[in-house]
Write a protein that holds these residues in place. Structure first.
Motif, PDB file in Angstrom:
ATOM      1  N   MET A  71     -19.811   3.106  -5.068  1.00 41.86           N
ATOM      2  CA  MET A  71     -20.313   3.725  -3.896  1.00 41.86           C
ATOM      3  C   MET A  71     -19.163   4.072  -2.895  1.00 41.86           C
ATOM      4  N   VAL A  72     -18.229   3.301  -2.593  1.00 40.59           N
ATOM      5  CA  VAL A  72     -16.992   3.556  -1.754  1.00 40.59           C
ATOM      6  C   VAL A  72     -16.240   4.915  -2.239  1.00 40.59           C
ATOM      7  N   ASP A  73     -16.208   4.777  -3.667  1.00 35.22           N
ATOM      8  CA  ASP A  73     -15.378   5.967  -4.481  1.00 35.22           C
ATOM      9  C   ASP A  73     -16.270   7.215  -4.027  1.00 35.22           C
ATOM     10  N   ARG A  74     -17.617   7.177  -4.339  1.00 36.89           N
ATOM     11  CA  ARG A  74     -18.172   8.371  -3.981  1.00 36.89           C
ATOM     12  C   ARG A  74     -18.302   9.017  -2.487  1.00 36.89           C
ATOM     13  N   SER A  75     -18.003   7.910  -1.440  1.00 38.13           N
ATOM     14  CA  SER A  75     -18.087   8.246   0.030  1.00 38.13           C
ATOM     15  C   SER A  75     -16.649   9.002   0.116  1.00 38.13           C
ATOM     16  N   LEU A  76     -15.464   8.759  -0.605  1.00 28.73           N
ATOM     17  CA  LEU A  76     -14.212   9.192  -0.736  1.00 28.73           C
ATOM     18  C   LEU A  76     -14.039  10.331  -1.560  1.00 28.73           C
ATOM     19  N   LYS A  77     -15.171  10.878  -1.883  1.00 28.03           N
ATOM     20  CA  LYS A  77     -14.953  12.106  -2.844  1.00 28.03           C
ATOM     21  C   LYS A  77     -14.185  11.784  -4.011  1.00 28.03           C
ATOM     22  N   ASN A  78     -14.436  10.711  -4.807  1.00 33.47           N
ATOM     23  CA  ASN A  78     -13.664  10.327  -5.898  1.00 33.47           C
ATOM     24  C   ASN A  78     -12.316   9.954  -5.573  1.00 33.47           C
ATOM     25  N   GLY A  79     -11.859   9.383  -4.609  1.00 35.35           N
ATOM     26  CA  GLY A  79     -10.607   9.323  -4.074  1.00 35.35           C
ATOM     27  C   GLY A  79     -10.068   8.164  -4.153  1.00 35.35           C
ATOM     28  N   VAL A  80     -10.679   6.972  -4.894  1.00 33.18           N
ATOM     29  CA  VAL A  80     -10.071   5.797  -5.187  1.00 33.18           C
ATOM     30  C   VAL A  80      -9.245   6.169  -6.232  1.00 33.18           C
ATOM     31  N   THR A  81      -8.101   5.530  -6.183  1.00 34.92           N
ATOM     32  CA  THR A  81      -6.984   5.630  -7.388  1.00 34.92           C
ATOM     33  C   THR A  81      -6.452   4.372  -7.832  1.00 34.92           C
ATOM     34  N   GLU A  82      -5.631   4.372  -8.904  1.00 32.82           N
ATOM     35  CA  GLU A  82      -5.078   3.337  -9.358  1.00 32.82           C
ATOM     36  C   GLU A  82      -4.126   2.645  -8.300  1.00 32.82           C
ATOM     37  N   ASP A  83      -3.309   3.481  -7.312  1.00 30.40           N
ATOM     38  CA  ASP A  83      -2.562   2.871  -6.261  1.00 30.40           C
ATOM     39  C   ASP A  83      -3.293   2.209  -5.352  1.00 30.40           C
ATOM     40  N   HIS A  84      -4.797   2.457  -5.173  1.00 33.99           N
ATOM     41  CA  HIS A  84      -5.251   1.399  -4.278  1.00 33.99           C
ATOM     42  C   HIS A  84      -5.445   0.070  -4.910  1.00 33.99           C
ATOM     43  N   PHE A  85      -5.599   0.117  -6.177  1.00 31.66           N
ATOM     44  CA  PHE A  85      -5.978  -1.221  -6.822  1.00 31.66           C
ATOM     45  C   PHE A  85      -4.640  -1.959  -6.952  1.00 31.66           C
ATOM     46  N   ARG A  86      -3.705  -1.147  -7.240  1.00 31.27           N
ATOM     47  CA  ARG A  86      -2.085  -1.742  -7.335  1.00 31.27           C
ATOM     48  C   ARG A  86      -1.782  -2.525  -6.130  1.00 31.27           C
ATOM     49  N   GLN A  87      -2.153  -1.731  -4.797  1.00 33.65           N
ATOM     50  CA  GLN A  87      -1.702  -2.231  -3.695  1.00 33.65           C
ATOM     51  C   GLN A  87      -2.513  -3.625  -3.474  1.00 33.65           C
ATOM     52  N   TRP A  88      -3.839  -3.626  -3.782  1.00 30.95           N
ATOM     53  CA  TRP A  88      -4.761  -4.802  -3.776  1.00 30.95           C
ATOM     54  C   TRP A  88      -4.273  -5.721  -4.365  1.00 30.95           C
ATOM     55  N   VAL A  89      -3.663  -5.604  -5.729  1.00 34.10           N
ATOM     56  CA  VAL A  89      -3.209  -6.780  -6.359  1.00 34.10           C
ATOM     57  C   VAL A  89      -1.930  -7.204  -5.813  1.00 34.10           C
ATOM     58  N   GLY A  90      -0.994  -6.458  -5.450  1.00 34.51           N
ATOM     59  CA  GLY A  90       0.007  -6.736  -4.957  1.00 34.51           C
ATOM     60  C   GLY A  90      -0.043  -7.562  -3.556  1.00 34.51           C
ATOM     61  N   LEU A  91      -0.758  -7.215  -2.718  1.00 34.31           N
ATOM     62  CA  LEU A  91      -1.277  -8.037  -1.385  1.00 34.31           C
ATOM     63  C   LEU A  91      -1.918  -9.438  -2.050  1.00 34.31           C
ATOM     64  N   TRP A  92      -2.630  -9.423  -3.083  1.00 38.35           N
ATOM     65  CA  TRP A  92      -2.975 -10.718  -3.456  1.00 38.35           C
ATOM     66  C   TRP A  92      -2.093 -11.555  -4.160  1.00 38.35           C
ATOM     67  N   PHE A  93      -1.355 -11.159  -4.830  1.00 40.74           N
ATOM     68  CA  PHE A  93      -0.299 -11.865  -5.297  1.00 40.74           C
ATOM     69  C   PHE A  93       0.632 -12.271  -4.323  1.00 40.74           C
TER      70      PHE A  93
END
Length: 128
Positions: A71-93
């Protein structure tokens, strides 16, 4: 440094991590837009349940994160990218390493990588 041993430790991890997420230049605007200020306490409690289940095997979590991400991706017009997840994982680590050490830290890192890959793949498949 201490090990992750309790729900209180997970709560500290989750609260510290999402405080960083909310301030992050890339991720903050997305999270802050999609989670209303008054919903953050409930959201953090749910995420504590999620990570407690993943790290200690408790059954407190009851949610569907895949659909939320789609749903978030759709609201961003398919704007979620690998960079978003990479950033999320980096901050988690970074958050894990700043607070804790030990086998649960490694488990939390491994689970985060698996989840990020799984969530991103689910998002991409939903676009077809």
């Amino acid at each position: 440094m201490k090990q992750i041993e309790s729900r209180e430790d997970i709560s500290l991890l989750v609260h510290t991590f999402y405080n960083r997420i909310r301030k992050d230049e890339l991720l903050g605007p997305i999270f802050n837009h999609h989670i209303e200020e008054e919903r953050w306490p409930v959201h953090l409690e749910m995420l504590t349940d999620f990570w407690e289940m993943n790290l200690f095997g408790t059954g407190n979590f009851n949610g569907k994160p895949g659909m939320k991400h789609i749903m978030v991706d759709r609201s961003l017009k398919n704007g979620v990218t690998e960079d978003h997840f990479r950033q999320w994982v980096g901050l988690w680590f970074d958050t894990l390493d700043s607070l804790f050490e030990g086998s649960k830290v490694e488990l939390a890192k491994n689970r985060a990588i698996q989840m990020a890959n799984g969530q991103f793949n689910m998002i991409v498949k939903s676009r077809v």
